[in-house]
Scaffold this active site. Structure first.
Site, PDB file in Angstrom:
ATOM      1  N   GLU A   1      32.445  46.993  39.218  1.00  0.00           N
ATOM      2  CA  GLU A   1      33.813  46.798  39.688  1.00  0.00           C
ATOM      3  C   GLU A   1      34.115  47.834  40.749  1.00  0.00           C
ATOM      4  O   GLU A   1      33.865  49.024  40.538  1.00  0.00           O
ATOM      5  CB  GLU A   1      34.785  46.948  38.496  1.00  0.00           C
ATOM      6  CG  GLU A   1      36.154  46.377  38.734  1.00  0.00           C
ATOM      7  CD  GLU A   1      36.222  44.862  38.452  1.00  0.00           C
ATOM      8  OE1 GLU A   1      35.258  44.317  37.872  1.00  0.00           O
ATOM      9  OE2 GLU A   1      37.234  44.251  38.829  1.00  0.00           O
TER      10      GLU A   1
ATOM     11  N   ARG B   1      35.275  42.620  41.687  1.00  0.00           N
ATOM     12  CA  ARG B   1      33.900  42.522  41.201  1.00  0.00           C
ATOM     13  C   ARG B   1      32.972  42.552  42.402  1.00  0.00           C
ATOM     14  O   ARG B   1      33.148  41.795  43.360  1.00  0.00           O
ATOM     15  CB  ARG B   1      33.756  41.196  40.462  1.00  0.00           C
ATOM     16  CG  ARG B   1      32.402  40.943  39.844  1.00  0.00           C
ATOM     17  CD  ARG B   1      32.335  41.497  38.434  1.00  0.00           C
ATOM     18  NE  ARG B   1      31.034  41.206  37.817  1.00  0.00           N
ATOM     19  CZ  ARG B   1      30.754  40.102  37.155  1.00  0.00           C
ATOM     20  NH1 ARG B   1      31.690  39.162  37.022  1.00  0.00           N
ATOM     21  NH2 ARG B   1      29.563  39.923  36.619  1.00  0.00           N
TER      22      ARG B   1
ATOM     23  N   GLU C   1      32.980  45.891  26.513  1.00  0.00           N
ATOM     24  CA  GLU C   1      33.285  46.936  27.496  1.00  0.00           C
ATOM     25  C   GLU C   1      34.620  46.605  28.144  1.00  0.00           C
ATOM     26  O   GLU C   1      35.115  45.482  28.036  1.00  0.00           O
ATOM     27  CB  GLU C   1      32.165  47.047  28.532  1.00  0.00           C
ATOM     28  CG  GLU C   1      31.922  45.775  29.321  1.00  0.00           C
ATOM     29  CD  GLU C   1      30.649  45.860  30.162  1.00  0.00           C
ATOM     30  OE1 GLU C   1      30.231  46.974  30.492  1.00  0.00           O
ATOM     31  OE2 GLU C   1      30.094  44.800  30.489  1.00  0.00           O
TER      32      GLU C   1
ATOM     33  N   ARG D   1      31.926  38.765  44.777  1.00  0.00           N
ATOM     34  CA  ARG D   1      31.308  37.935  43.736  1.00  0.00           C
ATOM     35  C   ARG D   1      30.940  36.547  44.249  1.00  0.00           C
ATOM     36  O   ARG D   1      30.201  35.821  43.608  1.00  0.00           O
ATOM     37  CB  ARG D   1      32.191  37.827  42.507  1.00  0.00           C
ATOM     38  CG  ARG D   1      33.505  37.152  42.758  1.00  0.00           C
ATOM     39  CD  ARG D   1      34.259  37.056  41.467  1.00  0.00           C
ATOM     40  NE  ARG D   1      34.643  35.661  41.257  1.00  0.00           N
ATOM     41  CZ  ARG D   1      35.384  35.254  40.254  1.00  0.00           C
ATOM     42  NH1 ARG D   1      35.769  36.116  39.341  1.00  0.00           N
ATOM     43  NH2 ARG D   1      35.707  34.003  40.131  1.00  0.00           N
TER      44      ARG D   1
ATOM     45  N   LYS E   1      35.609  36.758  28.269  1.00  0.00           N
ATOM     46  CA  LYS E   1      36.610  37.761  28.678  1.00  0.00           C
ATOM     47  C   LYS E   1      37.842  37.596  27.808  1.00  0.00           C
ATOM     48  O   LYS E   1      38.247  36.481  27.486  1.00  0.00           O
ATOM     49  CB  LYS E   1      36.939  37.658  30.165  1.00  0.00           C
ATOM     50  CG  LYS E   1      37.505  36.331  30.608  1.00  0.00           C
ATOM     51  CD  LYS E   1      37.728  36.320  32.106  1.00  0.00           C
ATOM     52  CE  LYS E   1      38.125  34.917  32.564  1.00  0.00           C
ATOM     53  NZ  LYS E   1      38.025  34.768  34.019  1.00  0.00           N
TER      54      LYS E   1
ATOM     55  N   LYS F   1      37.357  45.583  30.831  1.00  0.00           N
ATOM     56  CA  LYS F   1      37.413  44.760  32.035  1.00  0.00           C
ATOM     57  C   LYS F   1      38.341  45.500  32.993  1.00  0.00           C
ATOM     58  O   LYS F   1      39.530  45.634  32.737  1.00  0.00           O
ATOM     59  CB  LYS F   1      37.981  43.376  31.679  1.00  0.00           C
ATOM     60  CG  LYS F   1      37.952  42.393  32.816  1.00  0.00           C
ATOM     61  CD  LYS F   1      38.472  41.036  32.355  1.00  0.00           C
ATOM     62  CE  LYS F   1      38.192  39.960  33.394  1.00  0.00           C
ATOM     63  NZ  LYS F   1      38.543  40.336  34.759  1.00  0.00           N
TER      64      LYS F   1
END
Lengths: 554, 351
Positions: free
Chosen positions: A278, A233, A226, A253, A407, A228
């Site tokens: 996000e 976050r 998906e 986060r 990531k 980023k």
């Protein structure tokens, strides 16, 4: 208070994260309850003093000192709180009066009326030492800068025993100063504190950066991808409390409750559960750049105008809790299906789904990552900072486990800039010139500084740059050296960064996001470094020349 | 007689036309009385130098035995006459051998205090107030923001840091003459028993202090130490060496700096200091006032430092007072210490 002040004083000078944690933990070990709990509250931002204005502090010192001596002192020291802390006349018999504990100060500030403030403050200052007065004045004027985050202070609590910082984060939202049960638990003397918060924070799952070599061992079929997104976050939680009222919280986060800054989002979450996503600013359905989000984050007061101008939105990645049911042990694909159903059931809310990026091979994913616009991100491609790879079978685990999530960031922007100034670093680097200010050529043929970077290089490169700085110094300003930077002589650095924004604070009119030294270009004469026009063009163009996908072949 | 006829300032420093001698001249002169061994007060090349035995020894260590045409040692409290001007030296409490110079002539008494500090210091004789008509004071820390804390408490900060970070070397920047030896003595008084390491620039001066009977414990040279010995050790060096290539050989150092300037945060930050230790060899604001009043003087002359504030205070206190605007003092203390060049830097490489 004097011991807490001494800790704050020491923290203000300690550059290392681990050094700070040890200093705080050492203080917690030696300071009894409830004093240490109030100190923890002060460091985590849980204490708000009735803020005293600088004017009041000036009045108090004017009543006690000669105006000429105050003016000379203030001029010399340059900081009002520090000047007053140092020259505050110690009354006779000071030693007979015990320094007030922090708990007494907190109590005094929370109970007194406005008219009592001058007398109460003066009496506290009478009873503290220089460092104590400095810390108190900084606390009440809200200008204490000691480089300690709430997370760092909680990490220090965890280090008192065998807890992890995440365990402390988990119980934190249900606790209140002076945190005696938390200290008892951390020191192994007490039970885990029961949190009666219906909407607690759950530690987030983080990903490792993937390296080229990692792909060989991974099967694309095991993973989902998906986008980023380039926002912040967050975890959004809503649940009903014991009294049946719904509580909604937005956490960063690290578990900091940021709900007060986003009342618009809290109101808009229409279901009970916990979302991982996000936080973005959306205007007319389009994701705005991080710089736009930054403008909202920078404001202290959240006005209706700000909310209207910068509408916040959550793009959801994951679903941890749904209607009281904990989904975290379920595989990613199952959680994803539940998330999709939830999003479908609540259309038009302030959250939507972060779409999956279809791919059959790593090459296909690399193509999507290089060009998100034509692979589903469309007009929002500018806000994509890479792709996330998640194993289809991965449960939602706290922390940063290696393997289930990766990531894969996009290649950064780069420019060739010329080193202009170098400053000595701290700690291990205190004998190295390790902080660099670099510039590019302005139309008038002068170098104009465009940014500052202090990492990205290897130890060997650091030694080389340091040698260059020492041998090519043309000017000294305290710890800063100006180095040769003519078109013929100087050092060109390839600087990588994540984005550019207009800035009125910099002479160049630009500010770089996350700049770091990518490479040293000893081979390149400074005259051939990049020009300001190049950076100006990057600002204008969403997909720009500095970011060709093939620049660094994978 | 006017006191200016006995002593006045000249471009070379304070000069007595009656006695035909200078006090702490900043350039070579025929006859000099030197208050103490810091390089801004004690310069080489004078025809004749009168000072305490210790100050003469220190000058010989720094400049070589031939630093002056001739020398004369004068013990504290002993009076001699120079061209009819009575000269007596009294302890100034600044560093080993430091003296105030008391001049008397035809009933007029002037005391040149040099640099001084009241309070206890195990490395030198304690400051002694001397009655006079004119007191000549420095004002290095002549602002009400300077009130030095108890040096034992400041030393405690250093020892606490050693206990908390036993794997890290603790580099303490200190002026090579006086402060370095005082820091070592303070650490000993605080109970620190391990060997203390020093930079080569302070080797001979430290050995001289020890030879004068000042208990410094075991002192070793940093350059001869193995990195493993230096974890958790105190290493005393000139302030400039902390940011020099020299500092690179130490394991993850904590950088401390022992100086009255550390009271001001911006100053400590400028030096990149992580552990500021407010330990000063100068009088603080309260000390300056006490010292001036204790002399019973009617007139105060201020040589260097923050003279405006001290003169302002003296005028409010009913004294005659004026700044002398003397140039050339305070330089050794101002930045890094003049002794730094003594030890050449290590080759430019990572150790």
């Amino acid at each position: 208070m004097n011991r807490f002040a001494a800790l704050l004083d020491r923290l203000a000078y300690e550059p290392r994260r681990n050094g700070k944690i040890r200093l705080i933990a050492d203080y917690f070990r030696h300071e009894p309850d409830p004093e240490r709990g109030w100190a923890l509250a002060a460091m985590t931002g849980a204490l708000t003093f009735r803020h005293a204005k600088a004017g009041l502090i000036r009045e108090l010192i004017a009543e006690r000192t000669d105006p000429v001596l105050f003016a000379l002192s203030y001029d010399y020291v340059g900081d009002l709180s520090e000047t007053v802390a140092l020259m505050w006349p110690a009354p006779h018999g000071r030693n007979d009066m015990a320094a007030p504990p922090l708990s007494v100060i907190v109590d005094a500030f929370s109970t007194m009326g406005r008219s009592e403030l001058p007398a109460v403050l003066a009496s506290l200052l009478d009873r503290l030492d220089e460092t104590g007065r400095w810390a108190l004045l900084k606390l009440i004027t809200g200008s204490l800068r000691i480089g300690v985050s709430a997370r760092l202070a909680k990490t220090a609590v965890a280090s008192l025993g065998t807890l992890t910082p995440d365990e402390v984060e988990l119980v934190w939202p249900g606790l209140a100063p002076p945190y005696e049960e938390l200290f008892a638990w951390a020191e192994g003397r007490g039970e885990r504190p029961q949190t009666d918060d219906p909407a607690p924070f759950r530690p987030v799952m983080l990903a490792h950066a993937i390296e080229d070599a990692d792909f060989a061992a991974l099967d694309p079929a095991d993973f989902r991808a998906e986008w980023k997104w380039d926002g912040i976050r967050v975890q959004a939680v809503r649940a009903a409390g014991a009294d049946g009222r719904h509580v909604t919280r937005l956490y960063s986060r690290t578990g900091e409750d940021i709900s007060p800054a986003f009342p618009d989002l809290a109101e808009a979450l229409g279901f009970d559960g916990a979302l991982d996503g996000e936080l973005l600013i959306l205007r007319e359905g389009r994701v705005q750049s991080f710089n736009v989000l930054q403008q909202r984050l920078n404001r202290k007061a959240v006005s209706p105008k700000l909310i209207a101008e910068f509408p916040a939105h959550i793009r959801a990645y994951d679903l941890l809790i749904e209607a009281g049911e904990d989904l975290r042990d379920l595989p990613f694909t199952t959680r994803r299906a539940r998330l999709e159903a939830l999003a479908a059931a609540h259309p038009g809310m302030r959250f939507d789904l972060s779409p999956l990026v279809p791919f059959a091979s790593w090459e296909e994913l690399a193509a999507a990552r290089a060009d998100p616009a034509s692979h589903g991100a469309g007009a929002d491609a500018e806000a994509v900072e890479g792709v996330m790879l998640k194993r289809a079978d991965s449960p939602y685990l706290p922390g940063r486990p290696k393997g289930p999530w990766w990531k894969w960031k996009r290649d950064p922007h780069t420019v060739d800039a010329v080193l202009m100034y170098a400053q000595r670093g701290h700690g291990k680097r205190s004998s190295f010139y390790s902080d660099y200010t670099f510039g590019v050529w302005a139309p008038d043929g002068e170098l104009v500084p465009v940014g500052k970077a202090y990492f990205g290089f290897t130890d060997a490169e650091l030694a080389e740059i340091d040698r260059f700085v020492r041998r090519n110094t043309v000017n000294r300003f305290g710890p800063v050296r100006e180095v040769t930077h003519t078109p013929e002589e100087g050092l060109v650095m390839e600087v990588a960064f994540e984005g550019l924004a207009r800035s009125t604070r910099h002479r160049s009119g630009l500010a770089m996001r996350f700049p770091r030294i990518a490479r040293l270009r000893w081979d390149k004469p400074p005259g051939e470094a990049d020009r300001l026009e190049t950076l100006e063009r990057m600002l204008g163009a969403p997909e720009d020349a500095s970011r060709p996908a093939a620049r660094r072949a994978r | 007689m006017r006191p200016e006829e006995l002593l006045h300032s000249t471009p070379q420093g304070l000069y007595s036309p009656v006695g035909d001698f200078h006090v702490d001249p900043t350039r070579p002169v025929k006859r000099a009385i030197v208050t103490h061994g810091h390089s801004d007060h004690a310069r080489a090349g004078h025809g004749a130098v009168l000072a305490t035995r210790e100050t003469l020894d220190i000058m010989a260590i720094r400049y070589g035995d031939d630093f002056a045409g001739s020398t004369q040692a004068l013990p504290y409290g002993e009076r001699i006459e120079v061209n009819g001007v009575g000269v007596t030296l009294h302890p100034a409490g600044h560093i080993l051998g430091s003296a105030q110079v008391a001049l008397d002539y035809k009933g007029c008494r002037i005391v040149v205090s040099g640099d001084y500090k009241p309070g206890t210091d195990p490395t030198c004789a304690p400051f002694e107030p001397v009655a006079c008509d004119v007191f000549i004071s420095e004002a290095t820390f002549g602002l009400p923001v300077f009130r030095h804390p108890d040096p034992a408490e400041e030393t405690r900060k250093l020892l606490d840091s050693l206990a908390l970070f036993p794997e890290r070397a603790h580099l303490v920047g200190a002026y090579a003459l006086g402060k370095a030896q005082r820091v070592i003595a303070l650490a000993r008084a605080g109970g620190h028993e391990r060997p203390i390491y020093v930079h080569g620039a302070m080797e001979r001066l430290t050995a001289y202090y020890a030879a004068q009977g000042i208990a410094l414990g075991e002192v070793r040279l940093a350059r001869e130490a193995k990195p493993a010995d230096l974890a958790g050790a105190i290493i005393v060096c000139p302030p400039s060496a902390m940011t020099d290539l020299w500092a690179r050989k130490f394991p993850d150092p904590v950088t401390a700096f022992a100086s009255g300037w550390m009271r001001i945060r911006a100053r400590a930050r400028q030096h990149g200091v992580e552990l500021p230790l407010i330990i000063s060899d100068h009088a603080d604001w309260d000390d300056l006032q006490d010292a001036v009043l204790a002399t019973g003087c009617s007139e105060l002359w201020v040589t260097h430092g923050q003279e405006d504030a001290l003169v302002h205070w003296a005028l409010l206190a009913g004294l005659r007072a004026r700044p002398l605007h003397m140039v050339g003092y305070g330089e050794e203390e101002a930045e890094t210490g003049a002794d730094v060049a003594v030890e050449p830097s290590a080759p430019e490489r990572l150790v």
